[in-house]
Design a protein around this motif. Structure first.
Motif, mmCIF file in Angstrom:
data_model
loop_
_atom_site.group_PDB
_atom_site.id
_atom_site.type_symbol
_atom_site.label_atom_id
_atom_site.label_comp_id
_atom_site.label_asym_id
_atom_site.label_seq_id
_atom_site.Cartn_x
_atom_site.Cartn_y
_atom_site.Cartn_z
ATOM 1 N N ALA A 141 -4.700 2.082 -0.183
ATOM 2 C CA ALA A 141 -4.275 2.663 -1.524
ATOM 3 C C ALA A 141 -3.085 1.577 -2.085
ATOM 4 C CB ALA A 141 -3.663 4.098 -1.550
ATOM 5 N N TRP A 177 -6.619 9.641 -7.241
ATOM 6 C CA TRP A 177 -7.726 8.624 -6.213
ATOM 7 C C TRP A 177 -8.527 9.748 -5.486
ATOM 8 C CZ3 TRP A 177 -3.238 4.932 -4.927
ATOM 9 C CH2 TRP A 177 -3.418 3.631 -5.652
ATOM 10 N N THR A 178 -9.808 9.525 -5.030
ATOM 11 C CA THR A 178 -10.268 9.958 -3.938
ATOM 12 C C THR A 178 -10.691 8.911 -2.959
ATOM 13 O OG1 THR A 178 -12.661 10.117 -4.796
ATOM 14 C CG2 THR A 178 -11.101 11.961 -5.276
ATOM 15 N N PHE A 179 -10.646 9.346 -1.508
ATOM 16 C CA PHE A 179 -10.987 8.387 -0.458
ATOM 17 C C PHE A 179 -11.993 9.215 0.453
ATOM 18 C CE2 PHE A 179 -7.035 6.997 -2.135
ATOM 19 C CZ PHE A 179 -6.950 5.982 -2.318
ATOM 20 N N GLN A 215 0.867 -1.205 0.047
ATOM 21 C CA GLN A 215 -0.072 0.014 -0.091
ATOM 22 C C GLN A 215 0.979 1.267 0.131
ATOM 23 O OE1 GLN A 215 -0.642 -2.450 2.440
ATOM 24 N NE2 GLN A 215 -2.180 -3.469 0.917
ATOM 25 N N SER A 244 -13.300 7.401 -5.872
ATOM 26 C CA SER A 244 -13.394 7.164 -7.288
ATOM 27 C C SER A 244 -12.015 7.323 -7.682
ATOM 28 C CB SER A 244 -13.751 8.749 -7.648
ATOM 29 O OG SER A 244 -13.070 9.735 -7.047
ATOM 30 N N GLU A 245 -11.770 6.915 -9.248
ATOM 31 C CA GLU A 245 -10.460 6.821 -9.680
ATOM 32 C C GLU A 245 -10.551 7.293 -11.197
ATOM 33 O OE1 GLU A 245 -7.212 3.326 -10.530
ATOM 34 O OE2 GLU A 245 -9.121 2.847 -9.587
ATOM 35 N N SER A 256 -10.991 5.737 4.715
ATOM 36 C CA SER A 256 -10.169 5.092 3.834
ATOM 37 C C SER A 256 -10.378 4.406 2.729
ATOM 38 C CB SER A 256 -8.997 4.241 4.574
ATOM 39 O OG SER A 256 -8.174 5.026 5.371
ATOM 40 N N LYS A 257 -11.819 4.601 2.485
ATOM 41 C CA LYS A 257 -12.634 3.894 1.451
ATOM 42 C C LYS A 257 -12.505 4.761 0.100
ATOM 43 C CE LYS A 257 -17.410 2.580 -0.093
ATOM 44 N NZ LYS A 257 -18.832 2.669 0.192
ATOM 45 N N LEU A 258 -12.147 3.842 -0.896
ATOM 46 C CA LEU A 258 -12.051 4.484 -2.088
ATOM 47 C C LEU A 258 -13.198 4.983 -2.826
ATOM 48 C CD1 LEU A 258 -10.042 4.966 -4.622
ATOM 49 C CD2 LEU A 258 -10.707 2.581 -5.464
#
Length: 345
Positions: A164, A210-212, A148, A220-221, A216-218
């Motif tokens: 991540a 990346w956005t979290f 990560q 968008s990418e 710490s949940k993803l």
């Protein structure tokens, strides 16, 4: 007598723009204390009227007040390895109460709202970027032993669960972990930003974004390379070559750094990206672009063009809201004079 050659530049930005971009104009504003010249900065942060400026080679963080003039207010921290001192400071983190955290070569130093030192904890991994969100430091770091990229820390230095997942297969021709960490640090180079709710990771070498959430949940990418046009395609191609041929990064004489942007800053609904300008483009343009992105969609809203001359340098900036409008500030080396310069529409 040779005068100091740094320049605090005031970039005055408004709400609208054109598809072709908006050229800003330069207007000199006096510095209130001529005994406190600024030098080229690696990071800047606003707390109200106070601008904190990291001067990495000088091992110090300066504090200036930015109103109708700029006045020197002293130092948040200066050179040393003791409590409240810094060694090669690189980045500033601001907390909700306006207090400052300094990332330096040793770790993270915490200061209170009166700029008094509180405590420090060490980190031993290669720095990429850091920010403060929901009571924790989020630290992007190159650690070849981990899969990560981002590590949360409590204020007392307790490490949380990393997240991540790394998206590159980084290797080294030398085969040692120190060199591998260096290669990872370069290829994952980027900025962590936050609006107080969402965490953003923007990669400089391949354009990944990346956005979290604060758990710490993803969320968008996205790939941002396209907004940089041919320059973006060239940067990615050069870095793919490094990825496939790590010996190119390990030559004794060094290697060229290929980046999409120098710095990034988030203010309200906007993310500002300062596009890299260097000889890799084949010419030095008469302006330096700042791309304005919508933070929710990471799509391009407008392009701001900063007048730029051969021999000038700047690669970091900060922003705040003044009179309902966004204003950006940068420290620019002009090679001759030291001035506060306003750049307005």
């Amino acid at each position: 007598m040779h005068h100091a050659c740094m320049l605090l530049v005031f970039l005055c930005l408004f709400a609208s723009g054109t598809d072709n971009g908006t050229m800003l104009t330069r207007n000199v504003i006096p510095f209130g204390d001529d005994q406190a010249w600024l030098t080229l900065s690696t990071d800047m942060a606003f707390v109200g009227d106070y601008l904190y400026v990291v001067e990495n080679p000088k091992h110090q963080v300066k504090k200036v007040r930015v109103q109708s003039t700029v006045t020197f207010e002293g130092y948040l921290a200066q050179k040393g390895e003791g409590p409240g001192e810094v060694w090669l400071p690189i980045e500033l983190l601001t907390r909700e109460d306006g207090s400052i955290i300094v990332k330096d070569n040793r770790g993270f130093s915490f200061f209170d709202t009166k700029d008094d030192f509180q405590h420090r904890f060490r980190v031993f991994t290669s720095w990429i970027s850091a920010t403060w969100l929901s009571g924790r430091i989020y630290y992007a770091a190159a650690d070849p032993g981990k899969d990560q990229l981002i590590f949360p820390y409590t204020p007392n230095g307790k490490k949380g669960a990393a997240f991540a997942p790394k998206f590159l297969q980084v290797d080294t021709a030398r085969g040692d972990m120190v060199r591998l960490a260096h290669n990872e640090s370069y290829l994952y180079e980027g900025r962590l930003l936050t609006d107080g709710r969402t965490l953003f990771y923007l990669n400089k070498t391949f354009g990944k974004a990346w956005t979290f959430d604060d758990k710490s949940k993803l969320l968008s990418e996205k790939n941002l390379t396209g907004i940089f046009g041919p320059h973006g395609a060239m940067v990615v191609e050069k870095n793919k070559n490094y990825l496939e041929n790590p010996h190119e990064m390990e030559k004794p004489e060094g290697f060229l750094n290929y980046s999409l942007f120098d710095d990034a800053f988030l203010l309200e609904d906007n993310i500002y990206l300062l596009r890299v300008v260097n000889a890799l483009d084949g010419f030095i343009p008469a302006h330096k672009d700042i791309f304005v992105l919508d933070k929710k969609t990471l799509t391009l809203k407008e392009v701001l063009k900063v007048p730029f001359k051969p021999g000038e340098y700047f690669w970091t900036f900060a922003a705040r809201v003044e009179n309902g409008k966004h204003r950006l500030y940068a420290i620019i080396d002009m090679g001759e004079d030291t001035n506060l310069v306003a750049l307005d529409r």
